[in-house]
Scaffold this active site. Structure first.
Site, short mmCIF file in Angstrom:
data_model
loop_
_atom_site.label_atom_id
_atom_site.label_comp_id
_atom_site.label_asym_id
_atom_site.label_seq_id
_atom_site.Cartn_x
_atom_site.Cartn_y
_atom_site.Cartn_z
N HIS A 1 0.81 -1.12 -0.12
CA HIS A 1 -0.03 -0.05 -0.08
C HIS A 1 0.66 1.20 -0.05
CE1 HIS A 1 -2.99 2.98 1.02
NE2 HIS A 1 -2.38 3.25 2.35
N ASP B 1 5.78 21.48 -26.96
CA ASP B 1 5.71 19.90 -26.41
C ASP B 1 6.90 20.09 -25.28
OD1 ASP B 1 5.89 17.19 -25.92
OD2 ASP B 1 4.82 17.04 -27.59
N TRP C 1 7.02 0.21 3.84
CA TRP C 1 7.57 0.89 2.72
C TRP C 1 8.98 1.44 2.99
CZ3 TRP C 1 8.70 5.77 1.27
CH2 TRP C 1 8.50 6.89 2.14
N SER D 1 12.67 6.13 -14.00
CA SER D 1 11.60 6.78 -14.76
C SER D 1 11.45 8.32 -14.06
CB SER D 1 10.35 5.95 -14.45
OG SER D 1 9.05 6.82 -14.68
N SER D 2 11.52 8.21 -12.76
CA SER D 2 11.40 9.54 -12.15
C SER D 2 12.48 10.52 -12.40
CB SER D 2 11.24 9.55 -10.56
OG SER D 2 10.33 8.88 -10.26
N HIS E 1 13.26 12.29 3.30
CA HIS E 1 12.69 13.52 3.65
C HIS E 1 12.15 14.28 2.53
CE1 HIS E 1 10.32 15.60 6.59
NE2 HIS E 1 10.72 16.71 5.91
N GLU F 1 11.88 13.42 -0.49
CA GLU F 1 10.75 12.53 -1.04
C GLU F 1 9.18 13.10 -0.68
OE1 GLU F 1 10.44 10.53 -3.36
OE2 GLU F 1 8.20 9.92 -3.14
N TYR G 1 8.52 16.11 0.29
CA TYR G 1 8.30 17.44 -0.38
C TYR G 1 8.11 17.28 -1.88
CZ TYR G 1 9.11 19.16 4.24
OH TYR G 1 9.16 19.24 5.49
N SER H 1 -2.16 26.98 -5.54
CA SER H 1 -1.74 28.40 -6.00
C SER H 1 -2.38 28.87 -7.36
CB SER H 1 -0.16 28.75 -5.91
OG SER H 1 0.33 28.23 -4.65
N HIS I 1 14.87 13.61 12.13
CA HIS I 1 13.80 13.45 12.83
C HIS I 1 12.94 12.43 12.37
CE1 HIS I 1 11.45 16.04 9.27
NE2 HIS I 1 11.10 14.57 9.29
N HIS I 2 13.15 11.56 11.70
CA HIS I 2 12.49 10.47 11.72
C HIS I 2 13.18 9.29 12.18
CE1 HIS I 2 10.08 11.49 7.86
NE2 HIS I 2 11.18 12.06 7.68
N THR J 1 6.46 27.25 5.45
CA THR J 1 5.23 26.48 5.30
C THR J 1 3.96 27.34 5.64
OG1 THR J 1 6.41 24.43 5.72
CG2 THR J 1 3.90 24.29 5.37
N LYS K 1 3.36 30.24 3.30
CA LYS K 1 2.25 29.65 2.05
C LYS K 1 0.92 29.82 2.46
CE LYS K 1 5.29 26.98 -0.52
NZ LYS K 1 4.84 27.84 -2.01
N ARG L 1 1.79 1.51 15.03
CA ARG L 1 1.60 1.56 13.49
C ARG L 1 1.87 0.12 13.24
NH1 ARG L 1 5.77 5.13 10.15
NH2 ARG L 1 4.74 4.34 8.46
#
Lengths: 184, 527, 375
Positions: free
Chosen positions: B78, B107, B143, B171-172, B255, B257, B259, B270, B304-305, B330, B333, B452
């Protein structure tokens, strides 16, 4: 404005950035070791050091706890000969662990040291440690494994107990085959 | 989606080829964008079914439907599918469609690479999904695939997982390079950097994040591969490696990732808020600078993770402070969006509803993020449902709502028809209610102490788990309504004007609706 | 839009009611716990929570005001301003000040949490797939702690008790009024030892030792429950932690009992056991320690966990059978039980496996056989 050569140039440029970052990922491995050495992260101590003759600080005593631990795949018996010793900072001590290969096959072990509190790691000096090398034992063989160390007198006053844990891993698959052969 | 576009296309001789080969060989940014979006929707449903399996099992205490082993496979798949298969490709799809139109280009800069970067994805995810049917089962280590659970203790399918991640990464990276090359080289004359639309700006920065961190992820999985098959020990303590190193490397990717999955959402919102407020975006340049500083900060907050892995005190403090600093850009924004709405002339079409819900619910996710940043408190929050609530608030009503808002917003431009406003609003309210019923109670059960990634739980967590499961089914099934609305809009609907929305502003709205197969064959002049 | 009003009001009401609900036994908020540290973490948590609520009320308040007042249907005409330097400065500076105000108490608490010096009791905690081992340093007391909830309760075949999934066969006992230091490590994958009421959560990492500590105040004797907090494989959800905090006098008594028990077990191994005694004990051990993987009736599970019924080792090779129990099987999920079970228990479970479910070998393995094999 758009032109083909410029597009190709930016594509190639950024492709190189991506490749460099792939390399950077691998470069982080040694960088991490340096970082650990500086911060004492998780209490790693690396390499042998020259024996330094400190002025022994007899005004205080530090309790050193010696703990033996084993990883799941390690069937040996492994224990500290003394669970706890007291020393004055700067005083050199030799301590021993006892390992016994209870299996029917020759094996090679690697002890992984860890020190807590992590802050204390940078003050622990070892001239000799069984954890510096892989330690082979033939089937059924037992032996004493030694470590010679001191704790530098610069150890902060508020640290009174230092715990040194050695976790024994089965390193047979990472061992130099010649070493294993020599067992017999 | 663009089959109708083709039918309406008045430049017949420039139009798409017929039949299946059109999609296989296409180098057209709109076709590829369409394929990305459909692919990500299929992945959303696939990952969603897995989420519903998880929620069904957690509806009551005790094991009812599946076994713990399969539960772990579900949580892992998931997460992987939603992050790499649903959210990221959806943003790339939107970028493919909109970036050339927004910068006034015909294009994308690298059309053939564009085709390749899409067509890698079905194979990557096909391989990942097939592991579910293998004897060893799918990856089951979460994950975040922490070593040694994902190396020494992994099922044999881990190798397929590694190759899958490699393919997704390639790909990314190709997608990101393409977007950067387009933005750098293909802008219309007069479009300086500080005149670029915000969606282009946020994607520009996101693309750099991708180029910087996807290779690091590739490096991490390569190290895993070598540990598993070639006897190295990057993460294996027995051979001199270090499992904590894995976490540092993973979160150095992980991290930024996070963002990558939210900055393009900022861009979309926006555009939508000024349009339906009929007022220019407040603080354009501060938006750009805030995005850039968030991107920069994302590189120095990863640990921080890892507040509970036993980092030294100074390290812990550094990462706590750095993380707290992110709240400032943040916040800027959010304040800018609210100020854009202030004294506007507001209407509430479906895209605006999703965008407003985004601002509110993303901010709630931001609040819990700030709470998580406080290291001492994190010792209680870490690895509980509070974290699950936090990141689902920023990813579902955050990233996903922004994507849905963007689809409603641009759909009339893509296929030339307005969607059904009543059904759109119905979809919004069902999703809004569903998402909150699902994820709000997770704050409570997390704080109350539920870890979790557990397939079964103690009795005191039962009530809120049941509530969350009901919400998940409401939310999940309402997305079928979304599918119906999109298909209905492609087939029929009120003819859209070129401007589409009354308050619309930007080059993309100067093109006819549906947009022609090749966007701007003559570069427009930007004042 | 009426629905919108209702929803927004009720969600705000929900947020506001969070703290009042916290007092009730609804399980919606973090525990205040029983230690000074857990209390200061709780205070920190509530402080940040209320700051967030206050910011939320202001920001969302303005948003909702705008959504009602400045809508086109009410004839609002859009202003065209798009910047204000003063405002932008303000909302950069004010959050910065708020953040600094939050960082100060957070730093203070963190520094206290990191100070594990001067501990009176040291306990080494080792995470295993899927149980915990506790070693009382210098006390010669060591044991494993397993989930005691039955599989039948998990699979809804029997009623779930009050402490469903939060109960163990042997609790870890600590004294109150003393600083207890935990040295946390792991035997296999990464686990995390977490007791919410102590606000202690530390990862257990193979090859590393992490420290943490707790000082349960006198008067707070009681049972405290927690769980593993890091995904560690299939039974991650089934390895709880139960701590019993007792007075210092009771703690001393308990330690003595543990040592006496250990001696008794050593002596017991030298005694004689009948086949029936071994079978009864063996059935209990099997149900508690083996059935999860090898099946209730020895049928095995998947390709990972071989069946006991009709197995060649079980039917024929006694020595190998004993060896597996004592040394485990390298490269598989089968671990060594040498330190987890007593000689009597190992002998009993082997005897049971060789005679249950129609295996009927008639073999009796005695505790003495195990003592010999251990040499």
């Amino acid at each position: 404005m758009s032109s083909k050569p410029n597009v190709a140039k930016s594509a190639i440029k950024h492709l190189f950035v991506a490749l460099a970052m792939f390399g950077f990922g691998f470069a982080l491995v040694p960088l991490y070791d340096v970082f650990c050495e500086i911060t004492g992260l998780n209490g790693k101590v690396t390499g042998t050091v020259e024996k330094v003759d400190y002025t022994v600080d007899t005004s205080r005593t530090v309790t050193v706890q010696l703990l033996a631990s084993k990883n799941a795949e390690m069937p040996w018996r492994f224990m500290a000969l003394q669970e706890q010793i007291d020393l004055h900072p700067g005083e050199w001590k030799q301590i021993g662990f006892w390992a016994s290969n209870t299996t029917a096959s020759d094996m090679v072990s690697q002890a992984v040291p860890s020190i807590t509190p992590a802050r204390a790691a940078e003050y622990v000096q070892k001239t000799e440690c069984f954890c510096f090398q892989q330690q082979p034992l033939a089937a059924g063989e037992s032996k004493q494994m030694n470590m010679v160390f001191t704790i530098s007198p610069e150890l902060p006053e508020d640290i009174q107990t230092v715990s040194m844990v050695y976790t024994l891993f089965d390193a047979t698959e990472f061992a130099d085959p010649e070493k294993v052969a020599k067992l017999n | 989606m663009t089959t109708t576009t083709a039918a309406h296309d008045d430049h017949g001789h420039h139009g798409p080829a017929k039949g299946i080969m059109r999609w296989v060989l296409t180098t057209n940014h709109k076709d590829i964008g369409t394929m990305y979006l459909w692919f990500s929707f299929i992945m959303l449903l696939t990952g969603g079914v897995m989420a519903l399996i998880i929620r069904a099992e957690l509806f009551q205490p005790g094991m009812q439907l599946i076994e713990p082993e399969f539960f772990n496979q579900m949580t892992t798949m998931h997460g992987l599918i939603m992050v790499f298969g649903a959210i990221m490709p959806a943003f790339v799809g939107l970028a493919n469609w909109m970036v050339p139109m927004m910068v006034g280009a015909p294009d994308m800069a690298l059309p053939r690479m564009n085709n390749l970067s899409f067509w890698i994805l079905p194979f990557a995810f096909g391989m990942l999904l097939l592991t579910l049917f293998s004897e060893a089962g799918a990856p089951n280590f979460g994950w975040t695939f922490y070593a040694p659970l994902s190396t020494t203790y992994a099922p044999s399918s881990v190798t397929y997982f590694i190759f899958g991640v490699h393919l997704m990464g390639i790909s990314s990276i190709m997608g990101a390079i393409n977007i950067v090359a387009t933005i750098l080289n293909m802008r219309a004359p007069g479009m300086t950097y500080m005149k670029m639309p915000l969606f282009v700006w946020t994607w520009f920065i996101t693309a750099y994040l991708l180029i910087a961190v996807m290779p690091v992820l590739a490096g991490v999985v390569t190290m895993m591969l070598m540990d598993i098959h070639f006897g190295t020990s990057f993460f294996n303590a027995a051979g001199g490696g270090d499992p904590v190193l894995f976490q540092h490397l993973f979160w150095f990717f992980g991290h930024p990732e996070v963002y990558i999955m939210i900055l393009p959402a900022f861009g979309i919102v926006s555009h939508i808020i000024p349009t339906f407020s009929r007022k220019p975006l407040f603080g354009y340049s501060s938006m750009v600078y805030a995005t850039a500083s968030i991107a920069f900060l994302s590189f120095i907050v990863w640990a921080h993770h890892m507040f509970t892995v036993g980092l030294p005190l100074v390290t812990e403090l550094f990462f706590m402070y750095a993380t707290m600093v992110i709240a400032i850009p943040t916040g800027v924004k959010v304040f800018n969006w609210v100020s854009t709405m202030f004294q506007g002339s507001l209407t509430f079409e479906t895209p605006m509803l999703f965008a407003i819900a985004f601002v509110i619910l993303f901010t709630i996710g931001g609040f819990s993020g700030l709470m998580l940043a406080i290291a001492p408190a994190d010792f209680q929050y870490h690895d509980t449902y509070f974290v699950v609530a936090h990141f689902h608030y920023v990813l579902v009503p955050g990233a996903l709502f922004a994507i849905i808002a963007g689809v409603y917003f641009w759909l009339p431009k893509w296929c030339g028809n307005y969607y059904d406003e009543f059904l759109g609003k119905l979809h919004f309210w069902l999703s809004f209610i569903g998402v909150n019923i699902t994820f709000f109670p997770m704050h409570f059960i997390g704080l109350a102490g539920m870890p979790r990634r557990i397939p079964d739980y103690a009795l005191q967590f039962a009530d809120f788990n049941a509530v969350a499961s009901v919400g998940a089914f409401i939310f999940g099934f309402s997305q079928l309504l979304f599918l119906y609305i999109v298909i209905k809009t492609i087939r029929s609907g009120k003819q859209a004007t070129p401007e589409v929305w009354e308050g619309a502003d930007g080059l993309e709205w100067t093109l006819p609706s549906p947009a022609p197969y090749h966007s701007f064959s003559e570069p427009p002049q930007v004042k | 839009m009426k629905i919108r009003t209702w929803l927004s009001l009720s969600s705000i009401a929900l947020l506001l009611s969070l703290s009042s609900l916290a007092k009730a036994e609804w399980g919606v908020n973090m525990t205040e716990g029983v230690t000074e540290i857990s209390q200061s973490i709780y205070d920190l948590h509530m402080l940040i929570f209320w700051i967030c609520v206050a910011i939320g009320v202001v920001v969302f308040g303005v948003m909702f005001y705008v959504m009602f007042k400045h809508r086109k249907s009410k004839g609002a005409v859009a202003a065209q301003f798009d910047e204000s330097v003063t405002l932008e400065w303000l909302w950069t500076v004010i959050p910065t000040i708020i953040l600094i105000a939050m960082a100060v108490p957070a730093t203070k608490t963190l520094v206290e949490m990191y100070d594990a010096s001067d501990a009176q009791v040291d306990i080494k905690i080792t995470g295993y797939q899927w149980k915990w081992q506790y070693d009382y340093l210098g006390e010669d007391v060591s044991f494993f702690s397993n989930l005691s909830t039955s599989r039948d309760a998990v699979y809804n075949k029997e009623e779930k008790g009050e402490n469903y999934l939060l109960e163990v066969d042997k609790e870890v006992v600590i004294p109150t009024g003393q600083k207890v230091r935990f040295l946390i490590t792991s035997n296999d994958v990464i686990h995390a030892w977490w007791v919410p009421e102590f606000a202690v959560k530390k990862d257990a990492i193979p090859g590393y030792v992490n420290e943490s500590w707790v000082n349960v105040p006198v008067g707070q004797e009681g049972i405290y429950r927690g769980q593993c907090a890091e995904l560690c494989g299939v039974d991650h959800g089934f390895m709880p932690i139960v701590v019993r905090a007792v007075s210092q006098a009771d703690y001393a008594t308990w330690l003595d009992e543990q040592r006496a028990e250990k001696e008794a077990a050593a002596l017991a191994a030298l005694g004689d056991y009948s086949f029936d005694e071994l079978m009864t004990t063996g059935a209990e051990v099997y149900a508690g320690r083996c059935a999860a993987c090898h099946g209730q009736n020895g049928e095995g599970m998947g390709s990972m966990f071989p069946p006991m019924v009709g197995s060649d080792i079980v039917l024929n090779d006694v020595e190998k059978h004993i060896d597996i129990l004592i040394n485990g099987v390298a490269g598989s999920a089968m671990q060594s039980f040498a330190e987890q079970l007593t000689d009597v228990e190992i002998a009993a479970v082997i005897t049971y496996e060789r005679n249950a479910w129609g295996n009927d070998t008639g073999d009796i393995v005695t505790p003495r056989d195990i003592i010999d094999a251990r040499q």
